[in-house]
Design a protein around this motif. Structure first.
Motif, PDB file in Angstrom:
ATOM      1  N   PHE A   7     132.334   5.163 -60.774  1.00  0.00           N
ATOM      2  CA  PHE A   7     131.027   4.552 -60.517  1.00  0.00           C
ATOM      3  C   PHE A   7     130.157   4.499 -61.774  1.00  0.00           C
ATOM      4  CE2 PHE A   7     126.701   4.799 -58.583  1.00  0.00           C
ATOM      5  CZ  PHE A   7     126.739   3.577 -57.938  1.00  0.00           C
ATOM      6  N   GLY A   8     130.357   5.416 -62.697  1.00  0.00           N
ATOM      7  CA  GLY A   8     129.498   5.513 -63.873  1.00  0.00           C
ATOM      8  C   GLY A   8     129.623   4.342 -64.829  1.00  0.00           C
ATOM      9  N   ALA A   9     130.836   3.892 -65.083  1.00  0.00           N
ATOM     10  CA  ALA A   9     131.038   2.795 -66.041  1.00  0.00           C
ATOM     11  C   ALA A   9     130.404   1.484 -65.564  1.00  0.00           C
ATOM     12  CB  ALA A   9     132.526   2.616 -66.316  1.00  0.00           C
ATOM     13  N   PRO A  10     130.619   1.052 -64.314  1.00  0.00           N
ATOM     14  CA  PRO A  10     129.941  -0.185 -63.884  1.00  0.00           C
ATOM     15  C   PRO A  10     128.421  -0.048 -63.860  1.00  0.00           C
ATOM     16  CG  PRO A  10     131.739   0.322 -62.395  1.00  0.00           C
ATOM     17  CD  PRO A  10     131.594   1.492 -63.319  1.00  0.00           C
ATOM     18  N   LEU A  11     127.933   1.136 -63.527  1.00  0.00           N
ATOM     19  CA  LEU A  11     126.487   1.346 -63.512  1.00  0.00           C
ATOM     20  C   LEU A  11     125.922   1.245 -64.924  1.00  0.00           C
ATOM     21  CD1 LEU A  11     124.319   1.975 -61.409  1.00  0.00           C
ATOM     22  CD2 LEU A  11     124.612   4.384 -61.939  1.00  0.00           C
ATOM     23  N   ALA A  12     126.608   1.830 -65.891  1.00  0.00           N
ATOM     24  CA  ALA A  12     126.161   1.743 -67.283  1.00  0.00           C
ATOM     25  C   ALA A  12     126.266   0.309 -67.796  1.00  0.00           C
ATOM     26  CB  ALA A  12     126.980   2.682 -68.150  1.00  0.00           C
ATOM     27  N   ALA A  13     127.338  -0.385 -67.440  1.00  0.00           N
ATOM     28  CA  ALA A  13     127.502  -1.779 -67.873  1.00  0.00           C
ATOM     29  C   ALA A  13     126.403  -2.662 -67.278  1.00  0.00           C
ATOM     30  CB  ALA A  13     128.875  -2.297 -67.463  1.00  0.00           C
ATOM     31  N   GLU A  14     126.064  -2.422 -66.047  1.00  0.00           N
ATOM     32  CA  GLU A  14     124.984  -3.187 -65.407  1.00  0.00           C
ATOM     33  C   GLU A  14     123.673  -2.925 -66.119  1.00  0.00           C
ATOM     34  OE1 GLU A  14     121.644  -3.997 -62.780  1.00  0.00           O
ATOM     35  OE2 GLU A  14     122.303  -1.968 -63.247  1.00  0.00           O
ATOM     36  N   ALA A  15     123.420  -1.690 -66.455  1.00  0.00           N
ATOM     37  CA  ALA A  15     122.169  -1.356 -67.136  1.00  0.00           C
ATOM     38  C   ALA A  15     122.125  -1.994 -68.515  1.00  0.00           C
ATOM     39  CB  ALA A  15     122.019   0.158 -67.239  1.00  0.00           C
ATOM     40  N   LEU A  16     123.227  -1.933 -69.243  1.00  0.00           N
ATOM     41  CA  LEU A  16     123.237  -2.487 -70.599  1.00  0.00           C
ATOM     42  C   LEU A  16     123.207  -4.010 -70.588  1.00  0.00           C
ATOM     43  CD1 LEU A  16     125.789  -0.140 -72.346  1.00  0.00           C
ATOM     44  CD2 LEU A  16     123.345  -0.292 -72.776  1.00  0.00           C
ATOM     45  N   LEU A  17     124.094  -4.616 -69.850  1.00  0.00           N
ATOM     46  CA  LEU A  17     124.202  -6.071 -69.884  1.00  0.00           C
ATOM     47  C   LEU A  17     123.054  -6.750 -69.155  1.00  0.00           C
ATOM     48  CD1 LEU A  17     128.042  -6.465 -69.369  1.00  0.00           C
ATOM     49  CD2 LEU A  17     126.757  -6.735 -71.470  1.00  0.00           C
ATOM     50  N   ALA A  18     122.892  -6.416 -67.896  1.00  0.00           N
ATOM     51  CA  ALA A  18     121.890  -7.121 -67.105  1.00  0.00           C
ATOM     52  C   ALA A  18     120.476  -6.797 -67.572  1.00  0.00           C
ATOM     53  CB  ALA A  18     122.055  -6.777 -65.632  1.00  0.00           C
ATOM     54  N   PHE A  19     120.160  -5.531 -67.679  1.00  0.00           N
ATOM     55  CA  PHE A  19     118.786  -5.165 -68.000  1.00  0.00           C
ATOM     56  C   PHE A  19     118.404  -5.585 -69.412  1.00  0.00           C
ATOM     57  CE2 PHE A  19     115.829  -1.998 -69.787  1.00  0.00           C
ATOM     58  CZ  PHE A  19     114.705  -2.391 -69.092  1.00  0.00           C
ATOM     59  N   PHE A  20     119.227  -5.257 -70.402  1.00  0.00           N
ATOM     60  CA  PHE A  20     118.842  -5.552 -71.774  1.00  0.00           C
ATOM     61  C   PHE A  20     118.883  -7.050 -72.079  1.00  0.00           C
ATOM     62  CE2 PHE A  20     120.012  -1.008 -72.511  1.00  0.00           C
ATOM     63  CZ  PHE A  20     118.725  -0.597 -72.795  1.00  0.00           C
ATOM     64  N   LEU A  21     119.906  -7.745 -71.622  1.00  0.00           N
ATOM     65  CA  LEU A  21     119.953  -9.184 -71.854  1.00  0.00           C
ATOM     66  C   LEU A  21     118.788  -9.886 -71.156  1.00  0.00           C
ATOM     67  CD1 LEU A  21     123.730 -10.112 -71.661  1.00  0.00           C
ATOM     68  CD2 LEU A  21     122.201 -10.432 -73.584  1.00  0.00           C
ATOM     69  N   GLU A  22     118.553  -9.499 -69.923  1.00  0.00           N
ATOM     70  CA  GLU A  22     117.460 -10.116 -69.184  1.00  0.00           C
ATOM     71  C   GLU A  22     116.119  -9.786 -69.824  1.00  0.00           C
ATOM     72  OE1 GLU A  22     116.364 -10.820 -64.518  1.00  0.00           O
ATOM     73  OE2 GLU A  22     117.304  -8.946 -65.072  1.00  0.00           O
ATOM     74  N   SER A  23     115.970  -8.573 -70.323  1.00  0.00           N
ATOM     75  CA  SER A  23     114.720  -8.193 -70.965  1.00  0.00           C
ATOM     76  C   SER A  23     114.465  -8.995 -72.234  1.00  0.00           C
ATOM     77  CB  SER A  23     114.725  -6.700 -71.297  1.00  0.00           C
ATOM     78  OG  SER A  23     114.779  -5.940 -70.135  1.00  0.00           O
ATOM     79  N   VAL A  24     115.502  -9.213 -73.028  1.00  0.00           N
ATOM     80  CA  VAL A  24     115.337  -9.982 -74.259  1.00  0.00           C
ATOM     81  C   VAL A  24     114.887 -11.402 -73.940  1.00  0.00           C
ATOM     82  CG1 VAL A  24     116.607 -11.047 -76.168  1.00  0.00           C
ATOM     83  CG2 VAL A  24     116.920  -8.626 -75.656  1.00  0.00           C
ATOM     84  N   THR A  46     114.784   4.999 -61.455  1.00  0.00           N
ATOM     85  CA  THR A  46     114.591   6.149 -60.568  1.00  0.00           C
ATOM     86  C   THR A  46     115.808   6.358 -59.687  1.00  0.00           C
ATOM     87  OG1 THR A  46     112.231   5.675 -60.540  1.00  0.00           O
ATOM     88  CG2 THR A  46     113.055   7.130 -58.825  1.00  0.00           C
ATOM     89  N   MET A  47     116.354   5.277 -59.164  1.00  0.00           N
ATOM     90  CA  MET A  47     117.516   5.365 -58.286  1.00  0.00           C
ATOM     91  C   MET A  47     118.732   5.909 -59.034  1.00  0.00           C
ATOM     92  SD  MET A  47     118.944   2.350 -55.824  1.00  0.00           S
ATOM     93  CE  MET A  47     119.378   1.287 -57.173  1.00  0.00           C
ATOM     94  N   GLU A  48     118.915   5.467 -60.274  1.00  0.00           N
ATOM     95  CA  GLU A  48     120.066   5.921 -61.052  1.00  0.00           C
ATOM     96  C   GLU A  48     120.006   7.427 -61.303  1.00  0.00           C
ATOM     97  OE1 GLU A  48     122.161   4.756 -65.262  1.00  0.00           O
ATOM     98  OE2 GLU A  48     120.905   3.283 -64.246  1.00  0.00           O
ATOM     99  N   PHE A  49     118.834   7.933 -61.662  1.00  0.00           N
ATOM    100  CA  PHE A  49     118.708   9.368 -61.881  1.00  0.00           C
ATOM    101  C   PHE A  49     118.817  10.153 -60.575  1.00  0.00           C
ATOM    102  CE2 PHE A  49     116.747   8.099 -65.944  1.00  0.00           C
ATOM    103  CZ  PHE A  49     117.540   8.863 -66.774  1.00  0.00           C
ATOM    104  N   SER A  50     118.396   9.538 -59.477  1.00  0.00           N
ATOM    105  CA  SER A  50     118.470  10.221 -58.188  1.00  0.00           C
ATOM    106  C   SER A  50     119.902  10.443 -57.737  1.00  0.00           C
ATOM    107  CB  SER A  50     117.708   9.429 -57.123  1.00  0.00           C
ATOM    108  OG  SER A  50     116.347   9.394 -57.417  1.00  0.00           O
ATOM    109  N   PHE A  51     120.820   9.596 -58.155  1.00  0.00           N
ATOM    110  CA  PHE A  51     122.221   9.831 -57.816  1.00  0.00           C
ATOM    111  C   PHE A  51     122.665  11.193 -58.319  1.00  0.00           C
ATOM    112  CE2 PHE A  51     122.837   5.091 -57.609  1.00  0.00           C
ATOM    113  CZ  PHE A  51     123.146   5.074 -56.263  1.00  0.00           C
ATOM    114  N   GLY A  52     122.302  11.512 -59.543  1.00  0.00           N
ATOM    115  CA  GLY A  52     122.712  12.791 -60.122  1.00  0.00           C
ATOM    116  C   GLY A  52     121.963  13.977 -59.569  1.00  0.00           C
ATOM    117  N   THR A  53     120.685  13.811 -59.255  1.00  0.00           N
ATOM    118  CA  THR A  53     119.902  14.952 -58.779  1.00  0.00           C
ATOM    119  C   THR A  53     120.083  15.209 -57.291  1.00  0.00           C
ATOM    120  OG1 THR A  53     117.962  13.537 -58.476  1.00  0.00           O
ATOM    121  CG2 THR A  53     118.158  14.711 -60.566  1.00  0.00           C
TER     122      THR A  53
END
Length: 137
Positions: free
Chosen positions: A95-112, A75-82
């Motif tokens: 700001f976009g590249a580190p945010l995307a990297a955090e989402a891909l690396l941290a969220f997906f690795l942690e989820s697995v 929700t917070m990530e989408f709120s930046f744009g809106t």
């Protein structure tokens, strides 16, 4: 009273509440992840059923805090744009590249690895389960 009809103000109040909840639950889940990993290490070494029960308890608590952190983070990530479209255009390249990297690396690795911790106790080796608990942390 006019502020309560201003969409931009209300959107920013919503964003402030989401950021507050996110910044409370994310450090909380990091701390609970450490407790969970330490308890799993104790269980790995001792094979005491009480340590296994403690690990299962902390996994449930961690999963709840993780889910709240994910929901508020998206929700917070989408709120930046809106809510701050001009700001997002201005700093998006930086700001976009580190945010995307955090989402891909941290969220997906942690989820697995969280999936392994939640569902894999009897399906993977105890050593891999222990490593997964530490990788979730």
């Amino acid at each position: 009273m006019e502020l309560l009809t201003d969409v931009a103000f209300l959107s920013r109040v919503q964003f402030a509440l989401v950021v507050f909840v996110h910044f409370v639950f994310v450090p909380l889940s990091i701390g609970i992840g450490l407790i969970m990993a330490i308890n799993e290490t104790r269980y790995y070494r001792s094979r005491n059923p009480k340590d296994e029960a403690a690990t299962r308890f902390w996994v449930k608590i961690f999963t709840t805090t993780f889910a709240v952190g994910v929901a508020t983070g998206i929700t917070m990530e989408f709120s930046f744009g809106t809510n701050w479209a001009d700001y997002s255009r201005f700093v998006g390249d930086i700001f976009g590249a580190p945010l995307a990297a955090e989402a891909l690396l941290a969220f997906f690795l942690e989820s697995v690895f969280l999936g392994i911790v939640i569902f894999g106790r009897k399906k993977v080796s105890p050593k891999f389960y222990l490593v997964s608990a530490w990788l979730v942390f």
